[in-house]
Design a protein around this motif. Sequence first.
Motif, PDB file in Angstrom:
ATOM      1  N   SER B  29     -15.334   2.622   3.637  1.00 49.45           N
ATOM      2  CA  SER B  29     -14.417   3.436   2.857  1.00 49.45           C
ATOM      3  C   SER B  29     -13.137   2.668   2.545  1.00 49.45           C
ATOM      4  CB  SER B  29     -14.113   4.715   3.635  1.00 49.45           C
ATOM      5  OG  SER B  29     -13.006   5.347   3.107  1.00 49.45           O
ATOM      6  N   ILE B  30     -12.583   2.023   3.573  1.00 52.36           N
ATOM      7  CA  ILE B  30     -11.345   1.266   3.365  1.00 52.36           C
ATOM      8  C   ILE B  30     -11.615   0.079   2.432  1.00 52.36           C
ATOM      9  CG2 ILE B  30      -9.588  -0.159   4.522  1.00 52.36           C
ATOM     10  CD1 ILE B  30      -9.277   2.830   5.041  1.00 52.36           C
ATOM     11  N   PHE B  31     -12.787  -0.527   2.586  1.00 57.73           N
ATOM     12  CA  PHE B  31     -13.174  -1.634   1.712  1.00 57.73           C
ATOM     13  C   PHE B  31     -13.112  -1.205   0.240  1.00 57.73           C
ATOM     14  CE2 PHE B  31     -16.621  -3.593  -0.737  1.00 57.73           C
ATOM     15  CZ  PHE B  31     -16.314  -4.939  -0.618  1.00 57.73           C
ATOM     16  N   LEU B  32     -13.760  -0.087  -0.068  1.00 64.22           N
ATOM     17  CA  LEU B  32     -13.817   0.364  -1.462  1.00 64.22           C
ATOM     18  C   LEU B  32     -12.425   0.716  -1.979  1.00 64.22           C
ATOM     19  CD1 LEU B  32     -17.060   2.521  -1.305  1.00 64.22           C
ATOM     20  CD2 LEU B  32     -16.755   0.287  -2.387  1.00 64.22           C
ATOM     21  N   ILE B  33     -11.654   1.391  -1.117  1.00 70.83           N
ATOM     22  CA  ILE B  33     -10.300   1.756  -1.536  1.00 70.83           C
ATOM     23  C   ILE B  33      -9.471   0.502  -1.793  1.00 70.83           C
ATOM     24  CG2 ILE B  33      -8.128   2.752  -0.714  1.00 70.83           C
ATOM     25  CD1 ILE B  33      -9.917   4.862   0.699  1.00 70.83           C
ATOM     26  N   MET B  34      -9.599  -0.467  -0.900  1.00 70.52           N
ATOM     27  CA  MET B  34      -8.783  -1.666  -1.053  1.00 70.52           C
ATOM     28  C   MET B  34      -9.147  -2.453  -2.305  1.00 70.52           C
ATOM     29  SD  MET B  34      -6.756  -0.978   1.118  1.00 70.52           S
ATOM     30  CE  MET B  34      -5.620  -2.196   0.500  1.00 70.52           C
ATOM     31  N   ILE B  35     -10.420  -2.411  -2.678  1.00 70.86           N
ATOM     32  CA  ILE B  35     -10.807  -3.084  -3.921  1.00 70.86           C
ATOM     33  C   ILE B  35     -10.058  -2.443  -5.095  1.00 70.86           C
ATOM     34  CG2 ILE B  35     -12.717  -3.478  -5.525  1.00 70.86           C
ATOM     35  CD1 ILE B  35     -12.976  -5.287  -3.188  1.00 70.86           C
ATOM     36  N   VAL B  36     -10.061  -1.110  -5.115  1.00 68.83           N
ATOM     37  CA  VAL B  36      -9.350  -0.421  -6.198  1.00 68.83           C
ATOM     38  C   VAL B  36      -7.853  -0.718  -6.133  1.00 68.83           C
ATOM     39  CG1 VAL B  36      -8.844   1.820  -7.234  1.00 68.83           C
ATOM     40  CG2 VAL B  36     -11.071   1.413  -6.203  1.00 68.83           C
ATOM     41  N   VAL B  37      -7.314  -0.681  -4.910  1.00 69.32           N
ATOM     42  CA  VAL B  37      -5.877  -0.942  -4.736  1.00 69.32           C
ATOM     43  C   VAL B  37      -5.527  -2.351  -5.202  1.00 69.32           C
ATOM     44  CG1 VAL B  37      -4.064  -1.301  -3.016  1.00 69.32           C
ATOM     45  CG2 VAL B  37      -5.561   0.684  -2.855  1.00 69.32           C
ATOM     46  N   MET B  38      -6.346  -3.305  -4.822  1.00 69.07           N
ATOM     47  CA  MET B  38      -6.053  -4.687  -5.188  1.00 69.07           C
ATOM     48  C   MET B  38      -6.131  -4.891  -6.694  1.00 69.07           C
ATOM     49  SD  MET B  38      -7.998  -6.708  -2.178  1.00 69.07           S
ATOM     50  CE  MET B  38      -7.303  -6.823  -0.548  1.00 69.07           C
ATOM     51  N   MET B  39      -7.118  -4.254  -7.311  1.00 69.82           N
ATOM     52  CA  MET B  39      -7.208  -4.335  -8.765  1.00 69.82           C
ATOM     53  C   MET B  39      -5.912  -3.846  -9.386  1.00 69.82           C
ATOM     54  SD  MET B  39     -11.027  -2.839  -9.288  1.00 69.82           S
ATOM     55  CE  MET B  39     -11.035  -2.637 -11.046  1.00 69.82           C
ATOM     56  N   GLN B  40      -5.436  -2.736  -8.850  1.00 69.89           N
ATOM     57  CA  GLN B  40      -4.221  -2.142  -9.361  1.00 69.89           C
ATOM     58  C   GLN B  40      -3.007  -3.041  -9.076  1.00 69.89           C
ATOM     59  OE1 GLN B  40      -3.247  -0.097 -11.255  1.00 69.89           O
ATOM     60  NE2 GLN B  40      -1.166   0.444 -10.701  1.00 69.89           N
ATOM     61  N   GLN B  41      -2.956  -3.552  -7.848  1.00 68.39           N
ATOM     62  CA  GLN B  41      -1.801  -4.365  -7.460  1.00 68.39           C
ATOM     63  C   GLN B  41      -1.697  -5.626  -8.287  1.00 68.39           C
ATOM     64  OE1 GLN B  41      -1.986  -4.961  -3.245  1.00 68.39           O
ATOM     65  NE2 GLN B  41      -0.597  -3.249  -2.941  1.00 68.39           N
ATOM     66  N   ILE B  42      -2.850  -6.238  -8.524  1.00 63.78           N
ATOM     67  CA  ILE B  42      -2.830  -7.476  -9.296  1.00 63.78           C
ATOM     68  C   ILE B  42      -2.255  -7.213 -10.678  1.00 63.78           C
ATOM     69  CG2 ILE B  42      -4.387  -9.054 -10.490  1.00 63.78           C
ATOM     70  CD1 ILE B  42      -5.966  -9.222  -7.906  1.00 63.78           C
ATOM     71  N   SER B  43      -2.494  -6.000 -11.190  1.00 69.91           N
ATOM     72  CA  SER B  43      -1.995  -5.704 -12.526  1.00 69.91           C
ATOM     73  C   SER B  43      -0.542  -5.242 -12.517  1.00 69.91           C
ATOM     74  CB  SER B  43      -2.885  -4.651 -13.186  1.00 69.91           C
ATOM     75  OG  SER B  43      -2.740  -3.428 -12.515  1.00 69.91           O
ATOM     76  N   ILE B  44      -0.012  -4.901 -11.358  1.00 68.13           N
ATOM     77  CA  ILE B  44       1.329  -4.300 -11.299  1.00 68.13           C
ATOM     78  C   ILE B  44       2.329  -5.176 -10.546  1.00 68.13           C
ATOM     79  CG2 ILE B  44       2.627  -2.459 -10.153  1.00 68.13           C
ATOM     80  CD1 ILE B  44       1.547  -1.377 -12.530  1.00 68.13           C
ATOM     81  N   LEU B  45       1.903  -5.674  -9.401  1.00 68.64           N
ATOM     82  CA  LEU B  45       2.875  -6.328  -8.538  1.00 68.64           C
ATOM     83  C   LEU B  45       3.239  -7.713  -9.057  1.00 68.64           C
ATOM     84  CD1 LEU B  45       1.523  -5.251  -5.073  1.00 68.64           C
ATOM     85  CD2 LEU B  45       3.532  -4.396  -6.279  1.00 68.64           C
ATOM     86  N   ARG B 378      -0.678  -9.202   0.757  1.00 74.24           N
ATOM     87  CA  ARG B 378       0.737  -8.954   0.624  1.00 74.24           C
ATOM     88  C   ARG B 378       1.062  -7.670   1.371  1.00 74.24           C
ATOM     89  NH1 ARG B 378       2.912  -8.662  -4.340  1.00 74.24           N
ATOM     90  NH2 ARG B 378       2.037 -10.632  -5.019  1.00 74.24           N
ATOM     91  N   PHE B 379       2.346  -7.525   1.643  1.00 77.29           N
ATOM     92  CA  PHE B 379       2.772  -6.403   2.469  1.00 77.29           C
ATOM     93  C   PHE B 379       2.275  -5.067   1.916  1.00 77.29           C
ATOM     94  CE2 PHE B 379       5.861  -3.010   3.129  1.00 77.29           C
ATOM     95  CZ  PHE B 379       5.715  -2.871   4.494  1.00 77.29           C
ATOM     96  N   GLN B 380       2.392  -4.888   0.604  1.00 81.46           N
ATOM     97  CA  GLN B 380       1.999  -3.608   0.007  1.00 81.46           C
ATOM     98  C   GLN B 380       0.538  -3.286   0.280  1.00 81.46           C
ATOM     99  OE1 GLN B 380       3.935  -5.839  -1.456  1.00 81.46           O
ATOM    100  NE2 GLN B 380       5.410  -4.908  -2.846  1.00 81.46           N
ATOM    101  N   THR B 381      -0.301  -4.342   0.261  1.00 76.72           N
ATOM    102  CA  THR B 381      -1.721  -4.118   0.510  1.00 76.72           C
ATOM    103  C   THR B 381      -1.923  -3.559   1.914  1.00 76.72           C
ATOM    104  OG1 THR B 381      -2.041  -6.103  -0.784  1.00 76.72           O
ATOM    105  CG2 THR B 381      -3.980  -5.192   0.306  1.00 76.72           C
ATOM    106  N   PHE B 382      -1.223  -4.182   2.886  1.00 76.29           N
ATOM    107  CA  PHE B 382      -1.367  -3.719   4.266  1.00 76.29           C
ATOM    108  C   PHE B 382      -0.818  -2.307   4.419  1.00 76.29           C
ATOM    109  CE2 PHE B 382      -1.360  -8.370   4.999  1.00 76.29           C
ATOM    110  CZ  PHE B 382      -2.653  -8.429   5.483  1.00 76.29           C
TER     111      PHE B 382
END
Lengths: 224, 416
Positions: B29-45, B378-382
């Motif tokens: 579950s965390i894996f799938l969420i983190m993939i989505v989060v990382m996709m988002q972060q790469i586009s924003i952060l 990065r910190f936000q990911t954690f």
Amino acid sequence: MALIELNGIEKVYRTKEIETTALENINLTVDKGEFVSVMGPSGCGKSTLLNIIGLLDKPTKGTVKLLDTDCSLLGDTALSHFRNANIGFVFQSFHLIPSLNVAANIELPLTYRSGIGAAERRRRVDEVLERLEMTHRKRHLPSQLSGGQCQRVAIARAIVGQPSIILADEPTGNLDSTMGAEVMDLLHDLNRKDGITIVMVTHNEAQAQQTDRIVRFFDGRIIS
Amino acid sequence: MKNKILQIIYDLRTQPVIGWVTIIGTALSIFLIMIVVMMQQISILSYAPETKRDRMLYGLHIHIEGDGNETGSSALSYNLAKQLYGDLDGIEDISYNSEWLTPTDAKGTTGKPYTVDLHKTDDGFWRVYEFNLLEGRYYDAAEVAAGRKLAVITEKTARKLFGDENAIGQHFMLDHNDFEVIGIVADVSKFATMAYGEVFAPITSESWSEIFGDIGVAMLVKPGVDFEHIRNQVKGRYAVVDGELAADGRQTVYHEAPYDQETIASGVGGSNITPDPDSGRYTRYVIYAILLIVPAINLSSMLHSRLRRRVNEIGIRRAFGCTRKRIIKDILSESFIITLIGGVIGLVSAVIFASYYGGLFSDFGTASVRPSLSMLIRFQTFAFALGACFILNIISAAVPAWQASRLNPVEAINTK
Ligand SMILES: Nc1ncnc2c1ncn2[C@@H]1O[C@H](COP(=O)(O)OP(=O)(O)OP(=O)(O)O)[C@@H](O)[C@H]1O
Ligand SMILES: [Mg+2]
């Protein structure tokens, strides 16, 4: 001085159309320092009585007064704290927590008490271990102990918090006579030396005879 | 704490299937969420060279309605870009650069033809973005104005064009024009969509008409200035342009320009529609919710069956003075430890996965685009992973914990 005062206790279990009256109009007073045994045939309400004294169960009617506190009025948190401070339980089948080692099992009541640090907890655990001659089994799991040893650990757990009352439900019921006798000696020792008030359920007439008083039950009532 | 960990180890030993399924379920579950989060972060952060994404605003294209010439929508001419975005109050710096990249044939001393992504920029480009200049220098305003044929190229391009030779001062052919290399910058990830390029050269303001051109504007807003303040000024400039267009029956359609990073990331879509960053955000929230709730239901029943074996223990703890609240607290924190173990496994797998299968993240669809580890770790990911674990734990453990706290102590003790 009365430590335990039961007035007009009634306990009725209602399960799908069947009503069982486990206790009927029980009035019982136990003085400080007394060692009382409770006897009676199976199903007559002995355990129910002990659970009510131990504040684990609420009576359908009547009042429970322990150490001059009317416990009928207390909520869950206050009842829990009261149990923690004043009552130690010893059960027929020991009821140690299988995942915890001997020391951690004994420490249990102290972990629910505020204002007592880890070092102090360890010191008290070591003290009772020593007293019950179980120090060498400190790191063992309950599954690695004999029945008699389990019951000693259970007694250690019951006294580690220095309660004023011990409630023991057939503490020797699962033990052979030698180990049973040892456990009885321990309880007498705690009663005499520490002045702990003990209420014990037993089916063993000889054991009962050694105590200060015998309360006999039949069908939910005290008969003598 | 120590006892909780011992309890977990004991559980894993005595009920290995339930224990491991719980941990692996959490990890997945965390894996799938983190993939989505990382996709988002790469586009924003922010990451180099787009290091100030939270202060960037982009003026891209303009949409014009009416009859006749130059209607529809396209990137801006240099003049119009200046008219709409030049000298706005609250802007620290501005860059006029080509809105799209031109794949251009280049040939250096190695003689091998190589197609590069050419990004034409002004000198402001080097100020709104923070490139890592490895050698040489950037071109300045005068050189841009003079249309000098100078180039800043990436490290990789330098290697392709000149091999092991020092590229500074070298000349190369860029679409049949001779360019001189004056600077070398570190490679730019394609994820940095606005700053990306392989060869950067001065932009020539050769607009093919008055309105449309190939210019996009990147603005660095002063710290603390509200984006709305900028937008309101731009809206005013649109009105002025409208006044000029009215004569021949044309008018602009304002689509909330300029755009912030989140809007850019959610895909500006067609140039003639108003982008809606909220829709992207809601979609993401729905995905997070599904990715949390579905496994939470599963984890909840796992916890429920783990606790069913411990009813007796709960009764004993109650007898020795454990309050209902404490039961809930202990179960939540114990299950949080398990969730964290699963979370760490999930997070690590997500980082590993993302750095190998970066193609999934990009609009380019090329598997060769890999996010670098520094983009992913990065910190936000954690913080997000920890938050996700926390929420997952609360929704999966709250009900079983509450039920456990309501057990009748006597019945619990008598449960085998
Ligand atoms: N939770 C319950 N629901 C319904 N009936 C119950 C419940 N607990 C006890 N009883 C009934 O109450 C009566 C008294 O039970 P209790 O356990 O107090 O007997 P006891 O004297 O301890 O017996 P034993 O010597 O076998 O331990 C019994 O008839 C029993 O069936
Ligand atoms: Mg009984």
